[in-house]
Enzyme design. Sequence first.
Site, PDB file in Angstrom:
ATOM      1  N   HIS A  21       0.524  -1.375  -0.229  1.00  0.00           N
ATOM      2  CA  HIS A  21      -0.008   0.144   0.041  1.00  0.00           C
ATOM      3  C   HIS A  21       1.209   0.874   0.467  1.00  0.00           C
ATOM      4  O   HIS A  21       2.437   1.111   0.184  1.00  0.00           O
ATOM      5  CB  HIS A  21      -0.772  -0.451   1.740  1.00  0.00           C
ATOM      6  CG  HIS A  21      -0.351  -0.169   2.636  1.00  0.00           C
ATOM      7  ND1 HIS A  21       0.539   1.144   3.603  1.00  0.00           N
ATOM      8  CD2 HIS A  21      -0.281  -1.245   3.391  1.00  0.00           C
ATOM      9  CE1 HIS A  21       0.955   0.508   3.783  1.00  0.00           C
ATOM     10  NE2 HIS A  21       0.800  -0.815   4.535  1.00  0.00           N
ATOM     11  N   GLU A  94      -2.565  -7.700   7.516  1.00  0.00           N
ATOM     12  CA  GLU A  94      -0.910  -7.219   7.969  1.00  0.00           C
ATOM     13  C   GLU A  94      -1.093  -8.492   9.955  1.00  0.00           C
ATOM     14  O   GLU A  94      -2.026  -8.738   9.954  1.00  0.00           O
ATOM     15  CB  GLU A  94      -0.889  -5.755   8.339  1.00  0.00           C
ATOM     16  CG  GLU A  94       0.593  -5.845   8.874  1.00  0.00           C
ATOM     17  CD  GLU A  94       1.937  -6.224   7.953  1.00  0.00           C
ATOM     18  OE1 GLU A  94       2.058  -7.629   8.649  1.00  0.00           O
ATOM     19  OE2 GLU A  94       2.470  -5.135   7.477  1.00  0.00           O
TER      20      GLU A  94
END
Length: 205
Positions: A21, A94
Amino acid sequence: MNAHIGPLRGLLDGPFYFMRHGESETNAAALIAGLTDTPLTALGHRQAAAAAEELRAVPLASVVVTGLYRTHQTAMPILRMKGLAPFVEPGLNERDWGVLEGRPLSERPSTFFDPPEAELWEDFNRRIWRAAQGLAVPAPTLVVGHAGTFRALLHGMGYGRVRPRLPNARPVLLSPLDPPPPAGEPAWRVEDLDGQPVPIKAVEA
C-alpha cells in the site's frame, strides 16, 4: 465497474503482481500498525496514482485487496482506470502486533519478534500462505497488501526469513520458476516491472 474479467485461476498457479500500500499515516509517523486501520497520507495517495500509471499497460483482469482501508485506498486509482471492482481477502491482512500496535518502530527488535498479545510470526505466516493458496481470481492479477504479507508470501515461496526492499506503492512481479529449482531453493523469482531482480536479504532466524 466489472466484478472481474475472465476465468478464475489460483493465485499461486502462475505469475501475479504484488504491491504494498501507499504511505499510511502510521508509516509517516514511524509507528507500528498491523491491524490498526490507518488511512493513507497525501503522499500515499500520490504514490497510488503514480503506481496506477506504471500499471496502465498491464492488462490486469483483477485486483485483490486486504480487509484494511489503506489497501483499498491504494487500489482505487487502478480500479478506476481498469474498470474493475476489488476482490477483498482479509486473510492477507497485516500481522496483529498486539501490545506494539501504535508504538514506535524503534521498540520492535525484529519483524519476526513475537510480542505479548500479538499474532505469532509462524501463525501469521501460515495464515497468509493458506489465504494465497485458496485465492482464485482472474489473471493477470494484482495483490495490494502489506510489507508483512509480502514477507510471508516469500517465506512460502522458499525464501525463508527475509527482509525484501519493498517501498510503498511499488509494483513487482512474482513468477514461478519453470522448471522448479532443486529442493531448498526459492521456487519463485521477484522482479520490477522493468525485469530487474528485487533485492531480497536473508536475516538471522
